[in-house]
Motif scaffolding. Structure first.
Motif, PDB file in Angstrom:
ATOM      1  N   GLY A   1       0.807  -1.222   0.000  1.00 19.70           N
ATOM      2  CA  GLY A   1       0.000   0.000   0.000  1.00 19.70           C
ATOM      3  C   GLY A   1       0.833   1.261   0.000  1.00 19.70           C
ATOM      4  O   GLY A   1       0.367   2.310   0.487  1.00 19.70           O
ATOM      5  N   ARG A   2       2.047   1.211  -0.531  1.00 22.77           N
ATOM      6  CA  ARG A   2       2.894   2.402  -0.612  1.00 22.77           C
ATOM      7  C   ARG A   2       2.606   3.085  -1.951  1.00 22.77           C
ATOM      8  O   ARG A   2       3.310   2.894  -2.947  1.00 22.77           O
ATOM      9  CB  ARG A   2       4.356   2.012  -0.477  1.00 22.77           C
ATOM     10  CG  ARG A   2       4.706   1.430   0.892  1.00 22.77           C
ATOM     11  CD  ARG A   2       6.207   1.394   1.120  1.00 22.77           C
ATOM     12  NE  ARG A   2       6.860   0.381   0.317  1.00 22.77           N
ATOM     13  CZ  ARG A   2       7.200  -0.834   0.750  1.00 22.77           C
ATOM     14  NH1 ARG A   2       6.899  -1.203   2.006  1.00 22.77           N
ATOM     15  NH2 ARG A   2       7.805  -1.697  -0.025  1.00 22.77           N
ATOM     16  N   TRP A   3       1.563   3.900  -1.954  1.00 22.22           N
ATOM     17  CA  TRP A   3       1.031   4.422  -3.220  1.00 22.22           C
ATOM     18  C   TRP A   3       1.948   5.452  -3.859  1.00 22.22           C
ATOM     19  O   TRP A   3       2.093   5.471  -5.092  1.00 22.22           O
ATOM     20  CB  TRP A   3      -0.368   5.005  -2.993  1.00 22.22           C
ATOM     21  CG  TRP A   3      -1.261   4.026  -2.279  1.00 22.22           C
ATOM     22  CD1 TRP A   3      -1.745   4.129  -1.006  1.00 22.22           C
ATOM     23  CD2 TRP A   3      -1.734   2.778  -2.795  1.00 22.22           C
ATOM     24  NE1 TRP A   3      -2.500   3.031  -0.679  1.00 22.22           N
ATOM     25  CE2 TRP A   3      -2.517   2.177  -1.761  1.00 22.22           C
ATOM     26  CE3 TRP A   3      -1.575   2.100  -3.990  1.00 22.22           C
ATOM     27  CZ2 TRP A   3      -3.137   0.951  -1.914  1.00 22.22           C
ATOM     28  CZ3 TRP A   3      -2.196   0.877  -4.144  1.00 22.22           C
ATOM     29  CH2 TRP A   3      -2.972   0.309  -3.117  1.00 22.22           C
ATOM     30  N   ASP A   4       2.566   6.305  -3.085  1.00 21.29           N
ATOM     31  CA  ASP A   4       3.504   7.283  -3.666  1.00 21.29           C
ATOM     32  C   ASP A   4       4.687   6.574  -4.301  1.00 21.29           C
ATOM     33  O   ASP A   4       5.170   6.975  -5.362  1.00 21.29           O
ATOM     34  CB  ASP A   4       3.985   8.268  -2.589  1.00 21.29           C
ATOM     35  CG  ASP A   4       2.910   9.266  -2.197  1.00 21.29           C
ATOM     36  OD1 ASP A   4       2.393   9.946  -3.113  1.00 21.29           O
ATOM     37  OD2 ASP A   4       2.569   9.352  -1.005  1.00 21.29           O
TER      38      ASP A   4
ATOM     39  N   CYS B   1       4.611   3.569  -5.588  1.00 17.64           N
ATOM     40  CA  CYS B   1       4.102   2.974  -6.836  1.00 17.64           C
ATOM     41  C   CYS B   1       4.118   3.998  -7.957  1.00 17.64           C
ATOM     42  O   CYS B   1       4.581   3.719  -9.082  1.00 17.64           O
ATOM     43  CB  CYS B   1       2.673   2.472  -6.631  1.00 17.64           C
ATOM     44  SG  CYS B   1       2.513   1.057  -5.523  1.00 17.64           S
TER      45      CYS B   1
ATOM     46  N   TRP C   1      -4.029   5.135  -8.060  1.00 16.11           N
ATOM     47  CA  TRP C   1      -4.762   6.040  -7.176  1.00 16.11           C
ATOM     48  C   TRP C   1      -6.228   5.627  -7.038  1.00 16.11           C
ATOM     49  O   TRP C   1      -6.828   5.855  -5.987  1.00 16.11           O
ATOM     50  CB  TRP C   1      -4.641   7.476  -7.682  1.00 16.11           C
ATOM     51  CG  TRP C   1      -3.230   7.981  -7.601  1.00 16.11           C
ATOM     52  CD1 TRP C   1      -2.427   8.372  -8.620  1.00 16.11           C
ATOM     53  CD2 TRP C   1      -2.452   8.105  -6.411  1.00 16.11           C
ATOM     54  NE1 TRP C   1      -1.194   8.745  -8.161  1.00 16.11           N
ATOM     55  CE2 TRP C   1      -1.176   8.588  -6.799  1.00 16.11           C
ATOM     56  CE3 TRP C   1      -2.677   7.857  -5.051  1.00 16.11           C
ATOM     57  CZ2 TRP C   1      -0.161   8.829  -5.883  1.00 16.11           C
ATOM     58  CZ3 TRP C   1      -1.663   8.098  -4.142  1.00 16.11           C
ATOM     59  CH2 TRP C   1      -0.415   8.581  -4.559  1.00 16.11           C
TER      60      TRP C   1
ATOM     61  N   HIS D   1      -6.126   3.081  -4.286  1.00 16.77           N
ATOM     62  CA  HIS D   1      -6.015   3.744  -2.984  1.00 16.77           C
ATOM     63  C   HIS D   1      -7.355   4.362  -2.587  1.00 16.77           C
ATOM     64  O   HIS D   1      -7.808   4.233  -1.437  1.00 16.77           O
ATOM     65  CB  HIS D   1      -4.935   4.820  -3.073  1.00 16.77           C
ATOM     66  CG  HIS D   1      -4.660   5.523  -1.782  1.00 16.77           C
ATOM     67  ND1 HIS D   1      -4.842   4.928  -0.545  1.00 16.77           N
ATOM     68  CD2 HIS D   1      -4.215   6.802  -1.529  1.00 16.77           C
ATOM     69  CE1 HIS D   1      -4.504   5.774   0.407  1.00 16.77           C
ATOM     70  NE2 HIS D   1      -4.133   6.931  -0.162  1.00 16.77           N
TER      71      HIS D   1
ATOM     72  N   GLU E   1      -9.930   1.730  -1.508  1.00 14.60           N
ATOM     73  CA  GLU E   1      -9.585   1.168  -0.197  1.00 14.60           C
ATOM     74  C   GLU E   1      -9.950   2.143   0.921  1.00 14.60           C
ATOM     75  O   GLU E   1     -10.432   1.727   1.984  1.00 14.60           O
ATOM     76  CB  GLU E   1      -8.093   0.839  -0.145  1.00 14.60           C
ATOM     77  CG  GLU E   1      -7.716  -0.404  -0.947  1.00 14.60           C
ATOM     78  CD  GLU E   1      -6.272  -0.816  -0.720  1.00 14.60           C
ATOM     79  OE1 GLU E   1      -5.698  -0.407   0.322  1.00 14.60           O
ATOM     80  OE2 GLU E   1      -5.717  -1.557  -1.559  1.00 14.60           O
ATOM     81  N   LEU E   2      -9.724   3.437   0.674  1.00 13.10           N
ATOM     82  CA  LEU E   2     -10.091   4.434   1.686  1.00 13.10           C
ATOM     83  C   LEU E   2     -11.597   4.441   1.924  1.00 13.10           C
ATOM     84  O   LEU E   2     -12.050   4.561   3.070  1.00 13.10           O
ATOM     85  CB  LEU E   2      -9.621   5.826   1.243  1.00 13.10           C
ATOM     86  CG  LEU E   2      -8.100   6.058   1.307  1.00 13.10           C
ATOM     87  CD1 LEU E   2      -7.742   7.386   0.642  1.00 13.10           C
ATOM     88  CD2 LEU E   2      -7.619   6.053   2.767  1.00 13.10           C
TER      89      LEU E   2
ATOM     90  N   VAL F   1      -7.675  12.363  -2.471  1.00 14.03           N
ATOM     91  CA  VAL F   1      -7.041  11.554  -3.520  1.00 14.03           C
ATOM     92  C   VAL F   1      -7.709  11.802  -4.859  1.00 14.03           C
ATOM     93  O   VAL F   1      -7.041  11.924  -5.902  1.00 14.03           O
ATOM     94  CB  VAL F   1      -7.112  10.062  -3.148  1.00 14.03           C
ATOM     95  CG1 VAL F   1      -6.648   9.183  -4.327  1.00 14.03           C
ATOM     96  CG2 VAL F   1      -6.272   9.775  -1.914  1.00 14.03           C
TER      97      VAL F   1
ATOM     98  N   ARG G   1      -5.496  -6.129  -3.980  1.00 13.51           N
ATOM     99  CA  ARG G   1      -4.205  -5.600  -4.430  1.00 13.51           C
ATOM    100  C   ARG G   1      -3.536  -6.529  -5.440  1.00 13.51           C
ATOM    101  O   ARG G   1      -2.832  -6.067  -6.341  1.00 13.51           O
ATOM    102  CB  ARG G   1      -3.302  -5.351  -3.220  1.00 13.51           C
ATOM    103  CG  ARG G   1      -3.750  -4.146  -2.394  1.00 13.51           C
ATOM    104  CD  ARG G   1      -2.892  -3.919  -1.161  1.00 13.51           C
ATOM    105  NE  ARG G   1      -3.340  -2.743  -0.407  1.00 13.51           N
ATOM    106  CZ  ARG G   1      -2.828  -2.346   0.751  1.00 13.51           C
ATOM    107  NH1 ARG G   1      -1.833  -3.055   1.305  1.00 13.51           N
ATOM    108  NH2 ARG G   1      -3.292  -1.260   1.351  1.00 13.51           N
TER     109      ARG G   1
END
Length: 530
Positions: free
Chosen positions: A73-76, A78, A101, A104, A107-108, A122, A160
């Protein structure tokens, strides 16, 4: 001690770095494709050894890094990895970042009210500036209210994995080796070699150990048997659908059923007698249990192939002369065309095997039909008229026509029903697509036809060949991609009226002639084995 050549070459190769390219092929790409194939074939140890010895991993470092970042989940991170990739268009880069994004964002939404506020940031700070289809952005905006597509915490891991697979599809080919890539490349090369081989007629004889190249010995060209049982001109021949029988009909008013033995010889099984006029054609039922025979100016007869007896005589109770007929694929219904006597309207009708009429089309708009066929799927009826091909889609009633400038004498469908050939009195054979998609036909020339009905057929492996009779007493064979014949068979002494290619034995061909004989032709390779 001297080393074997292969070992010496291997040792020499170790003295310096391997070349980047092997001809047109990039070495690293080749290693990766081979490794992927080894994994898919179930040889993981061999694949791992290849990666280790070559120093070329199946996946580049960016692949593993992106996979780890997505699953964590390390979106930045990615987005940064995607931004660093080479060989990717700006459009595809934006699509890949959108997928990240959006993942992300969804998921939020699945984390509750606090997640909705963060998801809003986002959407407007990360997703909207990408310029992706605004419908997607609007859908995501509505999802903040409806929570449609929200990913609950317990489904995040599986979600994911799916996200990563979607990302891989959006990234350039070098990022991952497509599944089955080596097999696809090899099969494409084989298909291309087979397609360029004009004599290819044995589907099983393809090997990876050498370039594919067939010889003309696979084409029927040796006359191995002459069948002389008819007492007059032989007008028609047709192999059964399973290839185990041959039917021939003659102006002597009989039809003969021949049994094809395992050694490719034919023996007479039945002589069908009862017609009082020459029999112009025959038609096997799709299940090969029945045979239709049609005499000139005479009613149609249905024969039982188990007994050789006539089960039914069609058209006896009405003033109707059947000019052509064909089976439907279920072997339970036939379609007939009638255009005589002149006082009666042209007519096409279907009937069951008891002779009961089921459907009928009649009137001025119905053409005078000289030959017809039903496609193997039972969807289309194809009729040959003097100067056009008339096609009717049976379920929907849609009709279309294919015009020809010269008179058409006969029709033949390919085994899959996708193509058809017609013989013209202009000494040409035209190949059309049955769906009407071709504006110009493929043409085949070289034979002689001006006065008589000459019939041709598809044949060989995958119907790659066309054969035809001819008024010059010869049989002509073409490869479907070539206009002029690749083989001319000599032996008959008079006009060859009809040919039939055995659908189960691609190296067997039969021809019928005015010289009162049927000739059986075999490929030299098959003949030598027997």
């Amino acid at each position: 001690m001297d080393q074997p050549e292969s070992s010496a070459s291997h040792a020499a190769a170790q003295t310096g770095p391997a070349p980047r390219r092997l001809g047109l092929v990039d070495r690293e790409e080749l290693v990766r494709v081979i490794a992927q194939s080894l994994y898919s074939l179930g040889y993981p140890k061999a694949a791992a050894a290849l990666e280790s010895e070559s120093g070329v991993p199946l996946y580049p470092p960016e692949h593993d890094r992106l996979l780890l970042d997505v699953m964590s989940g390390r979106w930045d991170a990615c987005a940064a990895t995607i931004d660093s990739l080479a060989g990717i268009s700006e459009r595809n880069r934006a699509v890949a970042e959108f997928l990240v994004w959006r993942g992300h964002f969804l998921e939020l939404l699945g984390t509750g009210d606090d997640g909705v506020r963060l998801a809003t940031e986002v959407l407007w700070r990360r997703i909207a500036p990408l310029g992706i289809n605004r419908k997607c952005v609007h859908w995501l905006a509505r999802a903040m209210v409806s929570c449609e597509g929200a990913v609950p915490p317990e489904a995040v891991a599986e979600w994911r994995i799916g996200l990563f697979l979607d990302l891989v599809e959006a990234l350039p080919p070098w990022f991952r080796v497509p599944s089955g890539r080596l097999e696809h490349l090899v099969e494409t090369a084989v298909i291309q070699q087979v397609a360029s081989c004009i004599y290819h007629n044995l589907p099983d004889e393809v090997t990876l150990f050498e370039d594919h190249n067939c010889h003309d010995e696979q084409i029927p060209s040796d006359c191995t048997q002459i069948l002389c049982a008819h007492k007059n001109e032989v007008w028609f021949v047709k192999f059964s659908n399973d290839g185990n029988y041959l039917a021939s009909s003659s102006s002597d008013c009989t039809a003969i059923i021949w049994k094809v033995a395992e050694d490719d010889t034919l023996t007479k099984k039945y002589c069908l007698e009862g017609h009082k006029s020459p029999i112009s054609f025959v038609a096997w039922s799709p299940n090969d249990r029945m045979l239709l025979t049609c005499g000139n100016g005479e009613s149609l007869k249905l024969w039982n192939m188990d007994t050789g007896e006539c089960n039914l005589k069609f058209g006896a109770s009405v003033d109707r002369i059947i000019s052509s007929c064909a089976w439907f694929p279920n072997s339970e219904k036939i379609v007939c065309a009638s255009s005589e006597p002149e006082s009666s309207p042209n007519m096409i009708f279907t009937c069951d095997l008891e002779g009961r009429e089921l459907e009928m089309w009649a009137g001025e708009r119905i053409p005078k039909v000289s030959d017809l066929a039903v496609t193997p799927d039972g969807q289309n009826l194809i009729c040959v008229c003097p100067n056009e091909i008339w096609i009717r889609e049976l379920r929907k009633g849609r009709e279309w026509k294919i015009p020809e400038r010269r008179t058409i004498s006969s029709l033949c469908l390919s085994g899959d029903g996708q193509s058809m050939i017609v013989n013209l009195n202009s000494q040409e054979i035209h190949l059309w697509k049955t769906n009407g998609s071709s504006s110009d036909p493929d043409k085949f020339k070289g034979h002689k036809q001006g006065k008589f009905v000459i019939r041709s057929c598809f044949g060989g492996s995958d119907s790659l060949f066309i054969a035809s009779g001819s008024e010059d007493s010869q049989v002509y064979i073409w490869q479907r991609c070539m206009e002029m014949p690749i083989k001319v068979l000599y032996g008959h002494s008079m006009t060859v009226n009809c040919v039939s290619w055995n659908p189960a034995r691609p190296q067997m061909l039969a021809s019928a002639s005015d010289d009162r004989t049927v000739r059986i032709w075999l490929g030299r390779k098959t003949h030598s084995l027997t």
